[in-house]
Design a protein around this motif. Structure first.
Motif, PDB file in Angstrom:
ATOM      1  N   THR A  40       0.856  -1.188   0.000  1.00 52.58           N
ATOM      2  CA  THR A  40       0.000   0.000   0.000  1.00 52.58           C
ATOM      3  C   THR A  40       0.890   1.236   0.000  1.00 52.58           C
ATOM      4  OG1 THR A  40      -1.794  -1.101   1.185  1.00 52.58           O
ATOM      5  CG2 THR A  40      -1.712   1.296   1.348  1.00 52.58           C
ATOM      6  N   GLU A  42       1.074   5.093   1.070  1.00 51.18           N
ATOM      7  CA  GLU A  42       0.393   5.954   2.041  1.00 51.18           C
ATOM      8  C   GLU A  42       1.052   7.324   2.093  1.00 51.18           C
ATOM      9  OE1 GLU A  42      -1.185   4.686   6.171  1.00 51.18           O
ATOM     10  OE2 GLU A  42       0.648   5.799   6.629  1.00 51.18           O
ATOM     11  N   THR A  68      -8.565   2.392  -3.741  1.00 53.12           N
ATOM     12  CA  THR A  68      -7.399   2.149  -2.875  1.00 53.12           C
ATOM     13  C   THR A  68      -6.770   0.783  -3.125  1.00 53.12           C
ATOM     14  OG1 THR A  68      -8.757   1.164  -1.135  1.00 53.12           O
ATOM     15  CG2 THR A  68      -8.394   3.548  -1.016  1.00 53.12           C
ATOM     16  N   GLY A  69      -7.445  -0.037  -3.927  1.00 56.18           N
ATOM     17  CA  GLY A  69      -6.926  -1.379  -4.156  1.00 56.18           C
ATOM     18  C   GLY A  69      -7.394  -2.376  -3.118  1.00 56.18           C
ATOM     19  N   ARG A  70      -8.154  -1.903  -2.148  1.00 57.05           N
ATOM     20  CA  ARG A  70      -8.687  -2.776  -1.099  1.00 57.05           C
ATOM     21  C   ARG A  70     -10.163  -3.075  -1.360  1.00 57.05           C
ATOM     22  NH1 ARG A  70      -8.833  -0.378   4.426  1.00 57.05           N
ATOM     23  NH2 ARG A  70      -9.569  -2.449   5.023  1.00 57.05           N
ATOM     24  N   THR A  71     -10.597  -4.260  -0.978  1.00 59.95           N
ATOM     25  CA  THR A  71     -12.017  -4.585  -1.008  1.00 59.95           C
ATOM     26  C   THR A  71     -12.600  -4.167   0.342  1.00 59.95           C
ATOM     27  OG1 THR A  71     -11.627  -6.454  -2.463  1.00 59.95           O
ATOM     28  CG2 THR A  71     -13.713  -6.437  -1.263  1.00 59.95           C
ATOM     29  N   ILE A  72     -13.506  -3.213   0.303  1.00 62.61           N
ATOM     30  CA  ILE A  72     -14.054  -2.647   1.537  1.00 62.61           C
ATOM     31  C   ILE A  72     -15.379  -3.322   1.888  1.00 62.61           C
ATOM     32  CG2 ILE A  72     -14.810  -0.523   2.675  1.00 62.61           C
ATOM     33  CD1 ILE A  72     -11.854  -0.510   1.965  1.00 62.61           C
ATOM     34  N   ASP A 112     -15.362  -2.833   7.441  1.00 58.78           N
ATOM     35  CA  ASP A 112     -14.372  -1.750   7.372  1.00 58.78           C
ATOM     36  C   ASP A 112     -14.999  -0.370   7.530  1.00 58.78           C
ATOM     37  OD1 ASP A 112     -12.052  -3.489   6.590  1.00 58.78           O
ATOM     38  OD2 ASP A 112     -13.352  -3.874   4.877  1.00 58.78           O
ATOM     39  N   LYS A 177      -2.115   1.178  -4.380  1.00 55.06           N
ATOM     40  CA  LYS A 177      -1.148   0.085  -4.276  1.00 55.06           C
ATOM     41  C   LYS A 177       0.008   0.322  -5.252  1.00 55.06           C
ATOM     42  CE  LYS A 177      -3.522  -2.819  -1.537  1.00 55.06           C
ATOM     43  NZ  LYS A 177      -3.012  -3.414  -0.300  1.00 55.06           N
ATOM     44  N   THR A 217       4.377   0.333   2.116  1.00 54.52           N
ATOM     45  CA  THR A 217       4.274  -0.396   3.390  1.00 54.52           C
ATOM     46  C   THR A 217       5.639  -0.723   3.999  1.00 54.52           C
ATOM     47  OG1 THR A 217       2.240  -1.401   2.559  1.00 54.52           O
ATOM     48  CG2 THR A 217       3.212  -2.393   4.518  1.00 54.52           C
TER      49      THR A 217
END
Length: 229
Positions: A40, A42, A68-72, A112, A177, A217
């Protein structure tokens, strides 16, 4: 703290006395993001405000163009038509008293973001002590207390991020990401920084953006010139 060979190799690429242009900073973060997983990216922004004062709070939410590349996982606390609207919009969990009891009794936090309709906030307030410290309490400023449930769920799923000051006047926020590549990360970064600039409190005096750092990260932090935003 002892660092590995990859980190030590990466840190040699960065001049820690230099403030890089945003484009250069993104490039360096991509060069130094060498972990075996998709890191990630940031941003950390130190602001010239005093978070102890209510009139100097900086908080809001923005939809990043590339997510964001995340599954929320989204929990919606609503009843009737609004609950149905949440299900149709793709919310992962929908309920009312049953969900509040699940959190209270089972210590359940497999979500989340929590969204609630205004009429449910009296009930949600009962679990504020457990939701608050985890950053999960619905809030009108971040668009998570709303009657427009479908839009809230769609925005969150599309890549909406919340930014807020911590006690040290720093905002930490993901912008994507490493796998996104330079252009997508740059676009996400620009949209987020524009939102933070627009959120400047009227009570803020002097320099608003004190410092900006970008990092992956596992990679070293790259200092970005705050005047470039």
């Amino acid at each position: 703290m002892k660092h590995g060979k990859k980190y030590n190799d990466s840190i040699k690429l960065i001049d820690h006395l230099k403030q890089y242009d945003p484009e250069e900073a993104v490039d360096l973060v991509l060069q130094t993001g060498k972990a075996k997983f998709d890191e990630t990216v940031e941003i950390s922004v130190r602001l010239g405000v005093d978070p102890r004062h209510a009139d100097q709070q900086v908080r809001g939410a923005v939809v990043l163009p590339h997510g964001t590349g995340r599954t929320i996982r989204v929990l919606v606390i609503a009843k009737g038509d609004k609950a149905k609207e949440a299900e149709e919009a793709g919310a992962d969990f929908v309920g009312a008293e049953d969900m509040i009891q699940k959190i209270q009794q089972e210590n359940w936090f497999d979500f989340d973001v929590c969204v609630a309709t205004p009429d449910m906030m009296g009930m949600v307030g009962r679990i504020g002590r457990v939701l608050g410290p985890k950053g999960l309490m619905p809030n009108p400023k971040s668009g998570t207390v709303t009657m427009d449930i479908a839009r809230a769920v769609n925005d969150i799923k599309a890549g909406k991020v919340e930014y807020r000051l911590d006690k040290t006047a720093i905002i930490h926020c993901p912008i994507g990401k490493v796998s996104f590549g330079k252009e997508k990360l740059q676009e996400n970064l620009n949209v987020l920084m524009e939102a933070i600039n627009k959120a400047k409190p009227a009570a803020a005096k002097g320099t608003y953006m004190k410092s900006v750092y970008l990092s992956s990260t596992m990679g070293p932090a790259v200092r970005v010139n705050p005047l470039k935003f």
